[in-house]
Design an enzyme around this catalytic site. Structure first.
Site: not given
Lengths: 561, 377
Positions: A81, A110, A145, A183-184, A267, A269, A271, A282, A316-317, A342, A345, A464
């Protein structure tokens, strides 16, 4: 003089080349718009797969001692998931939007490297199929994950106990992630070059639409964050198959090395998953408020600030892993800092709405829902930087709640805002307004039913990633409520696909500019021709199409930027 | 034009708020909640939570209110003129950059202050040192200063004394967490993390493994029993003794099965049966104790949890309804024995993937083993 003569057999039609057939045209296309559509279709397909997995999880947890899934299957399902939603739904879908919209927005014909673009798409598709083919072998990734070491190691690294991951499960994860990384990187390089080199004349960096800005920041984040994940995955493959010991404590390796490598990707990621959605709303908010975006410079540069800061917050994880207090204080501070841009924004978005003429069409509903929900995700995220409190709630449902407010209440709402907004440009048809409103309200209620109560569940001590729970701990009612909410979300998504189906078949024709929008993608037909623009447009402000439609009060006459 | 939707929202928001507060009140009677702290560590963590919650609630209410008000106030109405095209305002930007910073840094100051003071705690008597070893999937607790007592699944500690738990693992990462008493610290192979805390109220508390550790992560709980100092001393002196040989014939039969046909000594130690003492590095048969991968069973009879809490004796309701349990209820003393029967009958069915392997025993052999194990007080 010899003459060449071509003899054509009379009456025999020339055989059509593959790229002239309907299927072949899609298979062989290098058109950024077709590739963008394929990315989105692929993303939505995996959205359904990941959503099905979510419903299985919630069905298992609806009541205590649930018997729907076994422990092993549950672990595979919750892992897939997360992997599916992050890597196979959100990232491809956002890349799809970027592919379709960015070249149009900046007045290009293009992407810079069309073939590389096609390559990136096909790798995503096959990586997604590869990852999911693991279900056929009953060996889907089952390590979460984040795939922590040493749980992801082969048996020999597991000390006395024998239950690490002897099967192919983790190999699927590692190889799939390596493929997606390729790919990324290809896609990101393409975006960076396209955005920096192919803008229409007059479109300076400071006149780029904000979605383009955020796509560029995201592309840079990917370029700098992915190597860390790739390195970790390769080291882990070496550990598993060539006998190295990078993450194995009893041979002098260190399991925490995995966490540092993973989260220095992980982290940024987060964002990567949210910045393009920031960009989308926006774009939507000003058009439906009939005002320019408030504080363009601050929104753009706070995105850049978030990009830089996102590389300084990874631990912080890891507040519970036993880092020295001074290191924890550093990461608490950097995490607090990243909340400031943040917040800026959010204030700018609200200021865009304030004083406007707010048309509550479906794209705007989703954009406003995004602000309302993302605020919750931001606040409980900042709460997780409160280290002593984090010791209590990390790895509980509180975190599950936080990440879903950001990813579902945030990114998914943003994606739907963008989809309802740009679908007319992509297809030439409008999506049904009424079904869209039904979907929005179902989603807004569903998100809060499902995820708000998870805060409380975390405070009540539910960890969890547990596949079942006993019935005497006061967790039953909240879990049932979450399952009800999750099914509500499932229904909302069904409404969306129904809407998509009927609108594609018999939707109202959109015309070129159904929203009276401001940016260049609306200054061409819907859908746009292969070459996008008959004449490359010239840009004199941040709202070039607004200028064109309102020459008397054009931005370039009244504002200096 | 679309505004009725927002009028409608006001109507349903009241029942939603009522419903959620009802749910909040309904839950949590028996929960391992962090909001009912019973020690200085969890109290500081909870206080910081309430502080953060108030700040966050204030920000939430103000921002959402401005957002909703702006939507309603500035929704499109017929004949509404085009709004003024405002691009921004640097003064306002400055204000709303500084304002959230003030809130955030207030919370950050509380965070850093509390973090550095969290484990600066004192208590009565001498600090109790415990080694908590995370296995897949159960907890072992060693008391090095109490004659090296080794137990599993239940952590006994005295009230009001500082407890220092060293966290060890030789397999995967686990996380040690007693929500009512202390936040969590991970148990990382190759690292010795330390958790220092104090429990201030006598009682039983739920401890949990909070880091995903494989198939049976859901069943890696432990009990924390907080005793007063005298009761703790009594417990220590009982615990230090070797197991008594049973007098009951059925239990004696069970002891024989434990040593022979059951094959239990390959993994489990009982001081006085296959171990000379808690500290011996050899079993009576010459095997090193480190090869004993299962829990030490010397005082098994006093344990409330089995196999990381997969069969929770205090949660008998689920198991009493189980047909297998009803079948044997007549022959077994209580729900605990029923749980134990299930476990010995087929540990892999109860907790798939765990390390426990047992030959197929007849029901009579299982009854004898149960009688023996329950006699180990």
């Amino acid at each position: 003089m010899a003459t060449r003569t071509i003899v054509e057999a009379p009456g025999v039609a020339r055989r059509r080349r593959l790229d002239e057939t309907y299927i072949g045209e899609w298979l062989m296309t290098t058109d950024h718009k077709k590739i963008g559509v394929m990315y989105m279709l692929t993303g939505f397909f995996f959205f359904l797969a990941g959503g099905l997995e979510a419903l299985l999880i919630r069905t298992q947890l609806a009541v205590p001692n649930g018997k729907v899934l076994s422990a092993e299957i549950y672990n595979q399902i919750f892992t897939m998931h997360g992997v599916t939603m992050i890597f196979l739904f959100v990232m491809p879908t956002l890349t799809g939007f970027g592919n379709f919209i960015v070249p149009l927005m900046i007045g290009a014909r293009d992407m810079a490297f069309p073939r590389l673009n096609a390559f990136g798409y096909w790798v995503v598709l096959f990586a997604g199929l590869f990852l999911n083919s693991s279900f056929i072998f009953g060996a889907a990734p089952n390590g979460g994950w984040f795939n922590y070491a040493p749980l992801n190691e082969l048996t020999t690294a597991c000390g006395n106990a024998v239950m690490c991951t002897p099967g192919m499960n983790e190999d699927f994860w590692l190889l799939g992630i390596l493929l997606l990384g390729i790919s990324s990187i290809a896609g990101s390089l393409n975006f960076v070059v396209t955005i920096l080199k192919m803008r229409a004349p007059g479109m300076t960096i400071n006149r780029m639409p904000l979605f383009t800005w955020m796509t560029m920041v995201t592309a840079f984040l990917l370029l700098f964050a992915l190597p860390s994940l790739t390195a970790a995955s390769v080291l882990e493959l070496l550990d598993r198959h060539l006998g190295t010991h990078f993450f194995q404590a009893q041979f002098g390796g260190d399991p925490l090395l995995w966490q540092h490598l993973f989260w220095s990707f992980g982290h940024p990621e987060v964002y990567i998953l949210i910045l393009p959605a920031f960009g989308m709303i926006s774009e939507v908010l000003p058009v439906f408020s009939r005002k320019p975006i408030f504080g363009y410079t601050f929104i753009a540069w706070s995105g850049v600030a978030i990009g830089f800061l996102s590389f300084t917050v990874w631990a912080h994880h890891m507040f519970a892993v036993g880092l020295p207090p001074i290191a924890q204080a550093f990461f608490a501070t950097s995490t607090t800092l990243i909340a400031i841009p943040t917040a800026v924004k959010i204030f700018n978005w609200i200021a865009t709405v304030y004083g406007g003429k707010v048309s509550l069409k479906v794209p705007m509903l989703f954009a406003l829902g995004f602000i309302a929900m993302f605020l919750i995700g931001g606040l409980d995220g900042a709460a997780l930087a409160v280290v002593p409190f984090d010791y209590q709630v990390t790895d509980t449902y509180f975190v599950v709640s936080h990440l879903h407010y950001v990813l579902f209440g945030g990114t998914v709402f943003g994606i739907f805002a963008g989809f309802f907004y740009w679908f007319p440009k992509i297809s030439g048809k409008l999506l049904d307004e009424r079904l869209g409103q039904v979907q929005f309200w179902l989603m807004l209620i569903g998100v809060n039913l499902t995820f708000f109560s998870m805060h409380i569940l975390g405070l009540l001590g539910m960890p969890r990633r547990i596949y079942t729970y006993p019935g005497d701990l006061g967790w039953n009612e909240l879990n049932l409520l979450q399952t009800v909410g999750a099914y509500m979300l499932g229904i909302a998504i069904m409404v969306f696909f129904w809407n998509l189906t009927i609108s594609l078949r018999s939707g109202e024709p959109a015309g070129n500019d159904p929203w009276d929008a401001y940016t260049l993608e609306w200054d061409t037909t819907s859908p746009p021709p292969h070459y996008n623009f008959p004449v490359v447009p010239t840009v004199r402000s941040r709202r070039p199409y607004y200028d064109k439609k309102n020459p008397d009060i054009a931005d370039w006459k009244t504002a200096t930027h | 034009m679309r505004m009725p939707y927002f009028r409608g929202m006001k109507r349903w928001i009241i029942p939603v708020v009522l419903l959620s507060s009802l749910l909040f009140a309904a839950c949590g009677g028996n929960s391992p909640t962090i909001l009912n702290p019973t020690g200085p560590v969890s109290s500081q963590e909870a206080n910081l939570f309430w502080f953060t919650l108030w700040v966050a609630t204030f920000v939430f209410v103000v921002v959402e209110a401005v957002l909703i008000w702006s939507i309603i106030r500035y929704r499109e109405r017929p004949n509404m003129p085009q709004p003024k095209q405002i691009h921004g305002n640097n003064t306002i930007e400055l204000i709303w950059t500084v304002a959230p910073s003030l809130f955030l840094f207030a919370v950050l100051a509380g965070t850093i202050y509390t973090m550095f003071n969290l484990q600066n705690i004192s208590g009565t008597g001498q600090r109790i040192e415990v080694k908590a070893v995370g296995h897949q999937w159960w907890w072992e607790f060693d008391y090095p200063n109490q004659n090296n007592i080794v137990t599993a699944d239940t952590l006994y500690i005295p009230k009001g004394t500082v407890i220092q738990v060293d966290l060890l693992s030789n397999n995967v990462i686990h996380s040690f967490w007693i929500p009512s008493i202390t936040g969590k610290t991970d148990v990382v192979p190759g690292h010795v993390n330390r958790q220092v805390f104090r429990a201030d109220q006598i009682g039983e508390y739920r401890g949990e493994c909070a880091e995903y550790c494989g198939t049976q992560h859901a069943h890696m709980n432990f009990n924390v029993v907080v005793l007063d100092q005298n009761a703790f001393n009594t417990w220590v002196s009982t615990e230090q003794k070797a197991a008594q040989n049973p007098t009951d014939t059925l239990a004696l039969q069970g002891q024989k099965i434990f040593k022979t046909t059951g094959g239990c000594t390959g993994c489990h130690g009982i001081v006085g049966v296959d171990l000379n003492s808690f500290t011996s590095d050899k079993t009576t048969s010459g095997l090193p104790t480190t090869s004993l991968v299962g829990p030490n069973l010397t005082h098994f009879g006093e344990r409330d949890l089995l196999a990381g809490g997969v069969l929770l004796s205090s949660n008998g309701k689920d198991w009493a309804e189980d047909p297998a349990c009803q079948l044997v209820n007549g022959k077994l003393a209580n729900k605990d024995s029923c749980s134990l029967y299930q476990w010995l009958h087929d540990p892999q069915a109860v907790k798939p993937g765990n390390d426990m392997v047992i030959g197929s025993l007849t029901d009579d052999q299982i009854y004898a083993l149960i009688a023996y194990l329950e006699s180990l007080k």
